[in-house]
Scaffold this active site. Structure first.
Site, PDB file in Angstrom:
ATOM      1  CG  HIS A  17      -1.671   1.249   1.434  1.00 43.55           C
ATOM      2  ND1 HIS A  17      -2.906   1.459   0.875  1.00 43.55           N
ATOM      3  CD2 HIS A  17      -1.370   2.365   2.117  1.00 43.55           C
ATOM      4  CE1 HIS A  17      -3.332   2.663   1.209  1.00 43.55           C
ATOM      5  NE2 HIS A  17      -2.419   3.228   1.969  1.00 43.55           N
ATOM      6  CD  GLU A  18       1.691   3.814   3.617  1.00 43.19           C
ATOM      7  OE1 GLU A  18       2.017   4.861   3.017  1.00 43.19           O
ATOM      8  OE2 GLU A  18       0.619   3.709   4.247  1.00 43.19           O
ATOM      9  CG  HIS A  21       0.321   6.193  -0.856  1.00 42.37           C
ATOM     10  ND1 HIS A  21      -0.796   6.695  -1.494  1.00 42.37           N
ATOM     11  CD2 HIS A  21      -0.140   5.493   0.213  1.00 42.37           C
ATOM     12  CE1 HIS A  21      -1.877   6.307  -0.846  1.00 42.37           C
ATOM     13  NE2 HIS A  21      -1.506   5.563   0.185  1.00 42.37           N
TER      14      HIS A  21
END
Length: 97
Positions: A17-18, A21
């Protein structure tokens, strides 16, 4: 054993997820300050000499974050999150999903 497996799998999900980004921020020329997995006190920290990005591993495996210039404050830096067009900010925010 189940708890350890849960923490490991959750950590992998948080990392993916990170990283979404992080990757989109870098691809759109936004200056990343820190990439962290885990919260709380930092267990391990490494700062890249080439990019000056700090990579961290926190004590509590309950999340993570990517800190960028201009994300929480106004910045005059042309590579700041707040200086990018709305469509770029949107794709970076949505990239984690």
């Amino acid at each position: 054993m189940t708890l350890i497996l849960f923490i490991l799998i959750f950590g992998i999900v948080v990392l993916a997820h990170e990283f979404g980004h992080f990757l989109l921020a870098r691809m759109n020329g936004i200056q990343v300050v820190e990439f962290s997995i885990g919260m709380g006190p930092k267990l391990v920290t490494y700062t890249s000499k080439k990019t000056n990005i700090q990579y961290s591993l926190g004590m509590f495996p309950i999340g993570g974050y990517v800190a960028t210039v201009g994300e929480d404050e106004d910045s005059d830096d042309p590579n700041a999150f707040n200086k990018k067009p709305a469509w770029q900010r949107f794709i970076i925010t949505a990239a984690g999903a």
